[in-house]
Every structure is written in C-alpha cells, then in structure tokens.
Design an enzyme around this catalytic site. Structure first.
Site, mmCIF file in Angstrom:
data_model
loop_
_atom_site.group_PDB
_atom_site.id
_atom_site.type_symbol
_atom_site.label_atom_id
_atom_site.label_comp_id
_atom_site.label_asym_id
_atom_site.label_seq_id
_atom_site.Cartn_x
_atom_site.Cartn_y
_atom_site.Cartn_z
ATOM 1 N N LYS A 71 -2.661 -10.218 -2.125
ATOM 2 C CA LYS A 71 -1.638 -9.991 -3.149
ATOM 3 C C LYS A 71 -0.312 -10.679 -2.823
ATOM 4 C CE LYS A 71 1.457 -6.554 -1.684
ATOM 5 N NZ LYS A 71 1.179 -6.584 -0.292
ATOM 6 N N LYS A 99 2.884 -11.990 4.228
ATOM 7 C CA LYS A 99 4.181 -11.759 3.564
ATOM 8 C C LYS A 99 5.175 -12.858 3.941
ATOM 9 C CE LYS A 99 3.301 -6.893 3.984
ATOM 10 N NZ LYS A 99 2.358 -6.906 2.862
ATOM 11 N N GLY A 104 0.795 -1.225 0.000
ATOM 12 C CA GLY A 104 0.000 0.000 0.000
ATOM 13 C C GLY A 104 0.828 1.275 0.000
ATOM 14 N N ASN A 105 1.996 1.245 0.677
ATOM 15 C CA ASN A 105 2.784 2.486 0.764
ATOM 16 C C ASN A 105 3.388 2.882 -0.577
ATOM 17 O OD1 ASN A 105 4.667 0.292 0.913
ATOM 18 N ND2 ASN A 105 6.188 1.675 1.771
ATOM 19 N N LYS A 161 -12.718 -11.310 5.175
ATOM 20 C CA LYS A 161 -11.830 -10.188 4.847
ATOM 21 C C LYS A 161 -12.661 -8.909 4.766
ATOM 22 C CE LYS A 161 -8.124 -8.134 3.273
ATOM 23 N NZ LYS A 161 -6.961 -7.895 4.132
HETATM 24 P P1 ADP Z 1 1.263 -3.753 2.681
HETATM 25 O O1 ADP Z 1 0.326 -2.689 2.294
HETATM 26 O O2 ADP Z 1 2.673 -3.506 2.226
HETATM 27 O O3 ADP Z 1 0.779 -5.131 2.354
HETATM 28 P P2 ADP Z 1 0.641 -4.174 5.517
HETATM 29 O O4 ADP Z 1 0.194 -2.986 6.305
HETATM 30 O O5 ADP Z 1 -0.372 -5.182 5.106
HETATM 31 O O6 ADP Z 1 1.434 -3.602 4.266
HETATM 32 O O7 ADP Z 1 1.807 -4.935 6.320
HETATM 33 C C1 ADP Z 1 2.935 -4.235 6.806
HETATM 34 C C2 ADP Z 1 2.738 -3.932 8.293
HETATM 35 O O8 ADP Z 1 2.799 -5.120 9.057
HETATM 36 C C3 ADP Z 1 3.789 -3.075 8.931
HETATM 37 O O9 ADP Z 1 3.544 -1.699 8.723
HETATM 38 C C4 ADP Z 1 3.695 -3.453 10.421
HETATM 39 O O10 ADP Z 1 2.942 -2.486 11.115
HETATM 40 C C5 ADP Z 1 2.893 -4.738 10.424
HETATM 41 N N1 ADP Z 1 3.473 -5.845 11.178
HETATM 42 C C6 ADP Z 1 2.740 -6.729 11.882
HETATM 43 N N2 ADP Z 1 3.496 -7.660 12.462
HETATM 44 C C7 ADP Z 1 4.788 -7.380 12.102
HETATM 45 C C8 ADP Z 1 6.037 -8.004 12.380
HETATM 46 N N3 ADP Z 1 6.116 -9.101 13.139
HETATM 47 N N4 ADP Z 1 7.165 -7.459 11.846
HETATM 48 C C9 ADP Z 1 7.083 -6.340 11.091
HETATM 49 N N5 ADP Z 1 5.926 -5.710 10.785
HETATM 50 C C10 ADP Z 1 4.774 -6.218 11.286
HETATM 51 MG MG MG Z 2 -1.314 -5.824 3.222
#
Ligand code: ADP
Ligand code: MG
Length: 313
Positions: A214, A276, A12-13, A130
């Site tokens: 994704k 991820k 998202g970023n 979801k």
């Molecule tokens: P994207 O849009 O890139 O898919 P998400 O917001 O879904 O991003 O996932 C990234 C977020 O996951 C980070 O900003 C962080 O706040 C969160 N997060 C949760 N658990 C963890 C972890 N164990 N290590 C790092 N980040 C984490």
């Molecule tokens: Mg995400």
C-alpha cells in the site's frame, strides 16, 4: 491560492486494535479514532485523498477460505482485496463523515473499488515472497501447496502461504478519483494498494493472485493525482536511524537524496519502514513537494511539515 492536495496512507494501526486485534468492533473503533485526525486536516481546508492497508483483513478472509473450503468455494486473492476495500472503505466513509459533521464541516466521503495494473513480467511473479494468512503445520500446508499455492517454511512458527508482490504500474480508476475530488467528495482509493490486475494481449483485464504494497501504491497515487504532499501515517512518530539500537536517532527534516542514502545503507526494515521510506523518497524525487512519515496524531501537523520525518527535495 488553490487548495493543497494531500494523499494520506493509513497503516494497520488505523484499523485494528493496539494489539492487532481485528474484530469488527476493533476495526470500527480504530478507524473512528483515526478519522478524528483526518477530519482536522479536511476541516482545515486541505483536499484529502485517503488510502489504506488491508493485511490483517485479507489474512482473516484467507483463514475463512481455508476453514470453509469443503463447504463454499474459496475466493481468489483479488476478490479478497476488493472485499476489504469495500468494508474498510465504507467504515472510513461513515466515520469521517460523522467527524466532519461534528465539526460543522459536512462533506461526502466515498470509496472507489480501485484496480491497479501490474506487469505480468514483473520478477515478483517468479519469486512469491510476501507471506499472507496464518501459519500452518507442514502437513496442512502441503494440502494447499498441492492445489497450486506457494507455501514457505518459517521455521518454528510453521508454514505460511507466500504470494507475489509486484510493483504497481498504473491506477486504473484514477479518473474516478479525480471526478470525486472535482465534485467535492473525499475519496478513499487504492485500499490495500489496489486490486492487482493484468491486461492481456486483447486488452482484457484480469485479476491476479498477488498482493500490492500500500505504501508503494500510495506514492503512485500521489504522483498521478499531482498531490503536493504524501503523508504515510503509521504507529511510530517518525523514521529512525539505527532503529532498535542504543544509537537510535529520529529523523526530522531531511532531503530525499540523503534519505535514499540511509535506505540503501539498510536502516529501515523490509516490509515495514522500508517501503514507507521508499515511497516518500520516490514521491519527492518524482516532483512531490513533501512526503511525511508520522503517527496518526501527526497527520495534520505533518502535512504542513511540522511533525514526523519530513522529506523534501
Ligand atoms: P503499517 O501497518 O503502518 O504499514 P508497519 O508495521 O508495516 O506499519 O511499519 C511500521 C513499523 O516499522 C514500526 O512499528 C516499527 O516497528 C518498524 N520499523 C522498522 N524499522 C524502523 C525504523 N528504522 N524506524 C522506525 N520504525 C521502524
Ligand atoms: Mg506495513
């Protein structure tokens, strides 16, 4: 030596402002900044395939649907997915082509409206979980629930529509992605995890009311394209153990097996870092050389195993 092939999944970023704002200008400038990092990787001679999320964009389309329902017919979730693939895809193409041209390494970039096959018997269809779109008060949610949608109570914030998120089974447009690669085009594919479709008994494809993750689809895409590396680019520099506690430890180089253990122990939040880590582990266990979870500015170094959480066999 042949070019190494890298699938880069943008979070998202890469396409919304730092506060999550998704005005067209916010999306364009975020993607323009993100493509600088991707261009470094492409210009360095790596064969790149891009994929991306679409959560906020689909959320916005659903709100428009809802507000305009009395005037124009609402469109289904598969249509929302396809529309966001197109708008994000062409914006990426513009930004990445410009960044490559500025580096004196012009390359065409093209987005494929990508369908992802799902199994109609996937258990997710029995348990829509979801959340999508915005929160509404119970009374308004009931109006849409009466139309057959599933809505769930999220307490103080209100009610939100919930939809199934089934496993991606097959990327139906993978042949088009391979053809673009063979032609020297940088493909953007399977945005938002792909448009979810099912195949009926007669072989006909039909879009379904679901969303795909994704990160899961990115792992599948990297496998079917026989990529060497999967890079999951997000808004943190790495995965962290005991995240958010005073015992938080960043994970650098790690084996897929060890990381799977931490995943099972609940170190990574569901719906954010969890998918991820799961994607990274799956890709490496399926024969991938390396999966990397890193920030946007770590895309090029991460591909080489020099930044982020680097998962290897
Ligand atoms: P994207 O849009 O890139 O898919 P998400 O917001 O879904 O991003 O996932 C990234 C977020 O996951 C980070 O900003 C962080 O706040 C969160 N997060 C949760 N658990 C963890 C972890 N164990 N290590 C790092 N980040 C984490
Ligand atoms: Mg995400």
């Amino acid at each position: 030596m042949s070019l190494s092939r890298v699938v880069v999944a943008l979070g998202g970023n890469a396409m919304t402002g730092p506060d999550g704002s998704a005005r067209p200008d916010d999306q364009r400038s975020a993607l323009t900044a993100a493509m600088e990092h991707v261009a470094d990787l492409v210009a360095g001679g790596t064969e790149v395939v891009l994929t991306h999320g679409n959560g906020p964009q689909v959320g916005n389309l659903l709100v428009k649907n809802e507000l305009a329902a009395d005037v124009v017919p609402p469109v289904t979730l598969d249509w929302c997915g396809a529309q966001t693939q197109a708008t994000i895809g062409f914006t990426i193409a513009d930004a990445l082509e410009s960044a490559l041209a500025r580096r004196g390494r012009p390359r065409p970039v093209s987005a494929v409206v990508t369908r992802t096959l799902v199994d109609p018997a996937d258990p997710a269809f029995d348990h829509p979980a979801k959340p999508v779109g915005r929160y509404l008060p119970e009374r308004e949610a009931a109006r849409f629930a009466a139309l057959g949608q599933d809505w769930a109570d999220f307490g103080a914030r209100g009610w939100r529509r919930v939809v199934p998120s089934p496993q991606p089974r097959e990327i139906l447009d993978a042949p088009a992605v391979r053809a673009l690669l063979a032609a020297g085009v940088v493909p953007v594919a399977a945005g938002g995890g792909g448009v979810p479709v099912v195949r009926d008994a007669s072989g006909t494809l039909q879009g379904v009311q679901a969303v795909l993750d994704k990160d899961r689809t990115a792992a599948l895409l990297a496998c079917v394209l026989s990529a060497e590396v999967l890079v999951v680019a997000t808004d943190v520099n790495c995965a962290v153990l005991d995240y958010g506690t005073d015992r938080a430890r960043p994970i650098g180089r790690i084996s897929a097996g060890e990381l799977r253990g931490y995943l099972a122990a609940g170190h990574f939040a569901e719906g954010s870092m969890g998918p991820k880590v799961e994607a990274a582990v799956r890709f490496v266990e399926a024969g991938g050389r390396r999966a990397v979870i890193t920030g946007l500015d770590g895309v090029a170094a991460g591909s080489a195993g020099q930044a982020g959480t680097v998962v290897e066999p």
